[in-house]
Each structure stands twice: as C-alpha cells, then as structure tokens.
Motif scaffolding. Structure first.
Motif, PDB file in Angstrom:
ATOM      1  N   VAL A  32      44.874  43.074  31.229  1.00  0.00           N
ATOM      2  CA  VAL A  32      44.719  42.077  32.297  1.00  0.00           C
ATOM      3  C   VAL A  32      44.596  40.679  31.701  1.00  0.00           C
ATOM      4  O   VAL A  32      45.258  39.734  32.135  1.00  0.00           O
ATOM      5  CB  VAL A  32      43.484  42.402  33.165  1.00  0.00           C
ATOM      6  N   THR A  36      46.326  36.782  32.117  1.00  0.00           N
ATOM      7  CA  THR A  36      45.678  35.688  32.831  1.00  0.00           C
ATOM      8  C   THR A  36      44.399  35.338  32.084  1.00  0.00           C
ATOM      9  O   THR A  36      43.844  36.174  31.378  1.00  0.00           O
ATOM     10  CB  THR A  36      45.343  36.079  34.282  1.00  0.00           C
ATOM     11  N   GLU A  38      41.645  34.139  33.587  1.00  0.00           N
ATOM     12  CA  GLU A  38      40.436  34.394  34.363  1.00  0.00           C
ATOM     13  C   GLU A  38      40.692  35.429  35.440  1.00  0.00           C
ATOM     14  O   GLU A  38      41.831  35.642  35.868  1.00  0.00           O
ATOM     15  CB  GLU A  38      39.903  33.094  34.975  1.00  0.00           C
ATOM     16  N   LEU A  39      39.610  36.129  35.804  1.00  0.00           N
ATOM     17  CA  LEU A  39      39.732  37.188  36.801  1.00  0.00           C
ATOM     18  C   LEU A  39      38.525  37.105  37.731  1.00  0.00           C
ATOM     19  O   LEU A  39      37.390  37.145  37.265  1.00  0.00           O
ATOM     20  CB  LEU A  39      39.782  38.554  36.114  1.00  0.00           C
ATOM     21  N   GLY A 171      33.964  56.456  40.504  1.00  0.00           N
ATOM     22  CA  GLY A 171      34.505  55.324  41.261  1.00  0.00           C
ATOM     23  C   GLY A 171      33.548  54.146  41.210  1.00  0.00           C
ATOM     24  O   GLY A 171      33.957  53.001  41.012  1.00  0.00           O
ATOM     25  N   ASN A 174      33.749  52.635  37.790  1.00  0.00           N
ATOM     26  CA  ASN A 174      34.981  51.869  37.667  1.00  0.00           C
ATOM     27  C   ASN A 174      34.863  50.533  38.404  1.00  0.00           C
ATOM     28  O   ASN A 174      35.236  49.481  37.875  1.00  0.00           O
ATOM     29  CB  ASN A 174      36.127  52.712  38.241  1.00  0.00           C
ATOM     30  N   ALA A 175      34.311  50.593  39.604  1.00  0.00           N
ATOM     31  CA  ALA A 175      34.187  49.373  40.413  1.00  0.00           C
ATOM     32  C   ALA A 175      33.237  48.376  39.762  1.00  0.00           C
ATOM     33  O   ALA A 175      33.438  47.167  39.841  1.00  0.00           O
ATOM     34  CB  ALA A 175      33.695  49.729  41.808  1.00  0.00           C
ATOM     35  N   TYR A 178      34.398  45.498  37.064  1.00  0.00           N
ATOM     36  CA  TYR A 178      35.163  44.299  37.395  1.00  0.00           C
ATOM     37  C   TYR A 178      34.346  43.381  38.284  1.00  0.00           C
ATOM     38  O   TYR A 178      33.436  43.827  38.969  1.00  0.00           O
ATOM     39  CB  TYR A 178      36.461  44.685  38.116  1.00  0.00           C
ATOM     40  N   LEU A 182      36.581  40.355  43.418  1.00  0.00           N
ATOM     41  CA  LEU A 182      37.951  40.830  43.633  1.00  0.00           C
ATOM     42  C   LEU A 182      38.051  41.670  44.895  1.00  0.00           C
ATOM     43  O   LEU A 182      39.120  41.790  45.483  1.00  0.00           O
ATOM     44  CB  LEU A 182      38.392  41.715  42.461  1.00  0.00           C
ATOM     45  N   TYR A 183      36.943  42.291  45.279  1.00  0.00           N
ATOM     46  CA  TYR A 183      36.997  43.229  46.393  1.00  0.00           C
ATOM     47  C   TYR A 183      36.829  42.491  47.699  1.00  0.00           C
ATOM     48  O   TYR A 183      36.093  41.521  47.802  1.00  0.00           O
ATOM     49  CB  TYR A 183      35.914  44.296  46.257  1.00  0.00           C
ATOM     50  N   PRO A 186      36.129  46.275  53.470  1.00  0.00           N
ATOM     51  CA  PRO A 186      35.321  47.492  53.378  1.00  0.00           C
ATOM     52  C   PRO A 186      34.943  47.844  51.929  1.00  0.00           C
ATOM     53  O   PRO A 186      33.871  48.392  51.684  1.00  0.00           O
ATOM     54  CB  PRO A 186      36.230  48.581  53.967  1.00  0.00           C
ATOM     55  N   LEU A 187      35.835  47.500  50.994  1.00  0.00           N
ATOM     56  CA  LEU A 187      35.579  47.848  49.597  1.00  0.00           C
ATOM     57  C   LEU A 187      34.365  47.087  49.065  1.00  0.00           C
ATOM     58  O   LEU A 187      33.524  47.639  48.359  1.00  0.00           O
ATOM     59  CB  LEU A 187      36.816  47.517  48.765  1.00  0.00           C
ATOM     60  N   PHE A 191      30.869  48.808  47.737  1.00  0.00           N
ATOM     61  CA  PHE A 191      30.362  48.704  46.370  1.00  0.00           C
ATOM     62  C   PHE A 191      29.267  47.650  46.190  1.00  0.00           C
ATOM     63  O   PHE A 191      28.831  47.390  45.083  1.00  0.00           O
ATOM     64  CB  PHE A 191      31.506  48.506  45.386  1.00  0.00           C
TER      65      PHE A 191
ATOM     66  N   PHE B  32      39.858  55.180  44.183  1.00  0.00           N
ATOM     67  CA  PHE B  32      40.286  54.562  42.930  1.00  0.00           C
ATOM     68  C   PHE B  32      41.502  53.664  43.155  1.00  0.00           C
ATOM     69  O   PHE B  32      41.633  52.623  42.514  1.00  0.00           O
ATOM     70  CB  PHE B  32      40.612  55.632  41.877  1.00  0.00           C
ATOM     71  N   ILE B  35      40.303  50.274  44.333  1.00  0.00           N
ATOM     72  CA  ILE B  35      39.750  49.450  43.250  1.00  0.00           C
ATOM     73  C   ILE B  35      40.894  48.898  42.397  1.00  0.00           C
ATOM     74  O   ILE B  35      40.945  47.712  42.066  1.00  0.00           O
ATOM     75  CB  ILE B  35      38.783  50.275  42.371  1.00  0.00           C
ATOM     76  N   ALA B  38      42.820  46.159  44.048  1.00  0.00           N
ATOM     77  CA  ALA B  38      42.079  44.892  44.042  1.00  0.00           C
ATOM     78  C   ALA B  38      42.188  44.211  42.680  1.00  0.00           C
ATOM     79  O   ALA B  38      42.408  42.994  42.591  1.00  0.00           O
ATOM     80  CB  ALA B  38      40.614  45.142  44.399  1.00  0.00           C
ATOM     81  N   THR B  43      44.600  40.028  39.416  1.00  0.00           N
ATOM     82  CA  THR B  43      45.245  39.563  38.187  1.00  0.00           C
ATOM     83  C   THR B  43      46.484  38.730  38.503  1.00  0.00           C
ATOM     84  O   THR B  43      46.669  37.638  37.967  1.00  0.00           O
ATOM     85  CB  THR B  43      45.670  40.769  37.319  1.00  0.00           C
ATOM     86  N   SER B  46      45.489  35.307  39.960  1.00  0.00           N
ATOM     87  CA  SER B  46      44.967  34.279  39.058  1.00  0.00           C
ATOM     88  C   SER B  46      45.966  33.926  37.961  1.00  0.00           C
ATOM     89  O   SER B  46      45.829  32.901  37.304  1.00  0.00           O
ATOM     90  CB  SER B  46      43.610  34.688  38.472  1.00  0.00           C
ATOM     91  N   ALA B  47      47.008  34.761  37.773  1.00  0.00           N
ATOM     92  CA  ALA B  47      48.018  34.443  36.756  1.00  0.00           C
ATOM     93  C   ALA B  47      49.118  33.556  37.330  1.00  0.00           C
ATOM     94  O   ALA B  47      50.050  33.209  36.627  1.00  0.00           O
ATOM     95  CB  ALA B  47      48.628  35.727  36.202  1.00  0.00           C
TER      96      ALA B  47
END
Lengths: 252, 264
Positions: A32, A36, A38-39, A171, A174-175, A178, A182-183, A186-187, A191, B32, B35, B38, B43, B46-47
C-alpha cells in the motif's frame, strides 16, 4: 508449555511460520505504501505504528486465550465434560490448557515494526507517550481476549459456526491494523462500537499524535481502551456463563 | 466407465452437507471483503485517482471478487492428505483401482463447484450494495473467466497436493502448511492486487504458480485481461498446472516407495 519446548525443531518451525504470518500481514501495508505516502490521514510510519500496536495486542491475546475458539473440538471429543467435572472455573482451565508459545513469533515481528516506526512517526517520546502505550497494549490485549471469549461462547449455540466467529476475531484483528478513518457506514459502526477494534491501535495512535480523529471519534478516546475492554469482558463473561449453562454434555 | 465424474459428484455432495459451516464461511468472506475494499479504495483515493490502472470502483470490485473466489480456489491449505500419509491410510488409496492424484483432483473440483455459489454470491451481493461493482457488459469475459477459474482451482489443488505429500518426509507438517498459506495469501493477490506490487515483489510472485490460482481468474472474469492477453494468461496457467501435476506424481511415487520401506 514444557511439552512445546521439548520438540525443538518442530517448535522452531512453528515460531518461524508465525514470523511468516506477521511478515505476510506486513506485506499488505508495505505494498500500500509503495503506492501512496498516506493512508486514512496517517503517514507511512504512523500507519506502521497502528499495524504494530494492533498486532502486539492481538498476538498477546491469541497467545493466552486464542484456542478458546477450538471449543467445538473440545465438545466433540468430550474434553469439555472433563473440565466441567473439576472444581475450577471452566474458562480458566481452558485458557491454561494450551498457552501457544509458538505465537511469540508474531509478537516479535510486531515489536520489530514498532521499534523501527516509532522514531520516524513524528511522535514525542515522553512519559505521557509511554503511559499511553502501556494503556493501549494492556487495553488492546484485553479487548481481543474478550473478543475470543465472546467468539468461544457463541459456539455453544453455533457448533458448526467456527468460521462465522472468525469474522469477529480475525476480522477484528485485520480491521484494527488499519486507520479506522478508512471505514464508513456500517463497517465503522461495527469496528468501533460492536467489536471495538478501533480502540486497540488507531485511537491510541491518534492520541499519541495529539490529532483529532474523524467525525464522531475524538482523540481522547485513545485512552479509553481499558474501558472498552471492561465493557466487553462483562458481556463475554455473561455469554460464557449462559453458554456453559446451555451446554448439556456431549452425550457420550 | 470412468469413475472420475462420480468422484466430482461425491466431492460436491460431501461439501453440500456442511450447510451451517458454508453460511458461516460466507459471512466471514464478506466481512473481510468489506475491510479489504475499504483499505484498497482508501489507497487509490490517497494515491490520486488510480493505482496501476485501478480506479476506486475497480479496486473495490477486485476486493469483493477475490473474496468470492477464495473458497472455491481454496487459497488456504488443508491437511487432509497429510493426515492420511501420517496415519498410513495413504496405503489404502494406493491400493485402489483409481489414480490417487486424479481422484483427489476430481473430488476437489466437486468441492469447488459446490462452494462457488453459496460462498461466492454473498460477498458480491454485499459489494454491489456497499460500493457497487464494475463488471464487464459482454459475455466473453465470463465464459473465459469460468475456464480460467476451473484451471485456477486445479493449479491450487496440484500445489496443495504437493505440500501435503511432504508428510512422507516430515512428521509434523503444520509449519509447512502455515508457511504455504502465508505465501499464498500474499502472492495469489488475495490481500492486494499483484499489479500493485513493487517490481521485485511482482517478479517474485510471477515466478511462482500463485498468481495463476486467483489473480488470473479474477483478471479474466473482470475483463482486465481480454482477447490475446487473456489467452496468454490461460496458457501460463496451463503450464503451471502441467508442471505441478507432474511434480506431484513424481513425489507420490518416491514417497510411496518410502512407505513400503517403513511398513516392511
């Protein structure tokens, strides 16, 4: 624990494989950021801090209670019935039945990423930062442990549902790796408030940086992971007790 | 009469009995997927407007489609065959009048055929609802995509077969299986498109069969590779399939001889 150490080659292979898991997950972040700079509003190194913190917390929890999600196997083999006969809390017996030392491999990778990212992430190094980190690691590990217990408890009802509970344990892990910014929709709700993955790493890193979060997530929430953990543990213990009561034996 | 079509059907039937587990798996694939979508969309955003030819919608579509194909392709290795090797049950397989490798392949195709709809549709439906999907309008990519997916499943089967056969030499294959799964997760393009990799990583990925398992079917079905490009990718898939099936046969022959020594 001693049993794991007595087969040295096998143990070394397991630790290496766990280092591999950590590196594999880091590969995503690496790719990633080759694209870029920044994220989700964080720079490379700040996002690496989120990744590392989430991984440390998750692997510590996994080390201690990760195997609670093998409950269906224990039920099938009747091992759970043996636990129920002993005059000790079932959950405590289950947690101590298999401390998976091989998982230290993942803690090592996360700690390494952390050590590399910290000086580069533009974070002041002072007492406040150290305190915040200690709170975050303890709170984060407690959150994931509670998530594992919730996931384990749910399986008293869904014996065939191990994969479904993976969506909240793995999950959630994983969430948490980051930036939660970004979410959306509902996501984010899931989380932040149901499985409080954002509390594990993203919010503490925001607090470290002294930056305000996205709308609805003020930075002082970064100190609140133990609070989130306490709420979740209360739910987890209630569910666990309900589950044990619901359980009627393997029938053998 | 060939027994293999019956084995495909048996694989299909066997997996269709795990209904609750299938639903549970579909839920996990979908979460998954959300996620991953998202992160990938974040990415791309922002790129700038695109990364390696993916705009935000295409990045999200990639995330949902890989999650849909994950179970049929079986990116993660299981240890069923390794257990048969360890317990000696493999001797029974060797004594049967069917070829063990072809039988395993047929059963695995049956499994994949069963999992395609119940594990594949939920992530795509969720994707259509949450982000929308960028899918081709003409029928050709879908036809080629199905062919590519069948070959992808087969390449994955051939590789997992080899990994499991290491049990002839190693008593504990958990480390090997885990390592395989870690490599596969990254190099098949499951976690991030192979086209986004920095050059050294892309070279590494393309020198392994992993992209032929998942990245290629996804590229073909989404029309990223069309016409001659798609045919070339299919050719690469078929070469890997031949190489891995051949290596697997050799390994079984050598391993089987060892088994006789142990049992004698």
């Amino acid at each position: 624990m001693r049993a794991q150490l007595s087969y040295r080659t096998s143990f070394a292979a397991d630790v290496l494989a766990n280092v591999g898991i950590g590196l594999g997950e880091f590969a995503t972040i690496y790719v990633v950021f080759s694209r870029t700079s920044e994220l989700g509003g964080l720079t490379v190194w700040q996002a690496a801090l989120v990744f590392a913190l989430a991984n440390v917390a998750f692997s510590l929890a996994d080390l201690v209670v990760g195997h609670v999600d093998t409950l269906p196997t224990l039920v099938r083999t009747g091992t759970l019935d043996a636990f129920l006969l002993r005059p000790l809390p079932v959950l405590a017996q289950l947690a101590t039945s298999d401390v998976a030392l091989r998982r230290v491999g993942r803690v090592l990778v996360a700690a390494l990423v952390f050590a590399v990212a910290w000086p580069r992430a533009d974070v002041p190094f002072d007492g406040r930062a150290v305190a915040l980190l200690a709170v975050a690691v303890a709170g984060g590990a407690a959150i994931f442990s509670a998530v594992f217990v919730v996931a384990g408890s749910l399986q008293f009802w869904l014996l065939d549902g191990r994969e479904a509970v993976n969506s909240i344990t793995y999950g959630g892990s994983n969430a948490a790796q980051y930036p939660a910014s970004l979410y959306s929709g509902p996501l984010r709700w899931l989380f932040c408030y149901v499985v409080p993955a954002a509390f594990v790493a993203y919010l503490p890193v925001l607090a470290l940086l002294g930056e305000p979060g996205p709308a609805g997530l003020p930075a002082w929430l970064g100190w609140c992971s133990p609070l989130a953990a306490a709420v979740l543990w209360a739910v987890a213990l209630l569910l666990w007790r309900g589950g044990v009561r619901h359980y009627t034996g393997s029938g053998s | 009469m060939s027994p293999y079509p019956a084995l495909v059907a048996a694989g299909f039937r066997r997996w269709s009995t795990y209904r609750a587990a299938t639903a549970a798996g579909a839920l996990t694939n979908s979460v998954f997927g959300a996620i991953k979508a998202a992160v990938l969309v974040g990415t791309v955003t922002s790129a700038g407007a695109s990364v390696a030819g993916y705009d935000p919608l295409q990045a999200a579509t990639f995330a949902w489609t890989t999650q849909a194909f994950l179970a049929p392709v079986s990116v993660f290795a299981d240890d069923e065959l390794a257990r048969r090797v360890r317990t000696g049950d493999i001797a029974v397989d060797l004594a049967r009048p069917v070829d063990p490798q072809l039988a395993g392949w047929a059963t695995d195709l049956g499994r994949a055929a069963y999992q395609l709809l119940p594990r594949g549709v939920p992530p795509l439906v969720l994707g259509a609802l949450l982000t929308g999907l960028a899918v081709p309008a003409s029928p050709l990519p879908y036809v080629l995509g199905v062919v590519s997916l069948v070959v992808g499943v087969s390449v994955s089967f051939a590789a997992r077969w080899i990994v499991n056969l290491t049990a002839f030499w190693l008593t504990e294959v958990r480390g090997v299986l885990l390592l395989y799964t870690v490599l596969a997760t990254t190099l098949t393009g499951l976690s991030i498109p192979v086209a986004w990799f920095p050059p050294w990583m892309a070279t590494l990925a393309h020198s392994t069969p992993f992209p032929s398992m998942l990245q290629t079917p996804v590229d073909v079905v989404l029309g990223r590779a069309a016409g001659l490009g798609a045919l070339r990718l299919l050719g690469v898939q078929l070469v890997w399939l031949a190489v891995l099936l051949g290596a697997g046969r050799l390994l079984l022959a050598v391993g089987a001889r060892r088994l006789v020594v142990q049992g004698g």
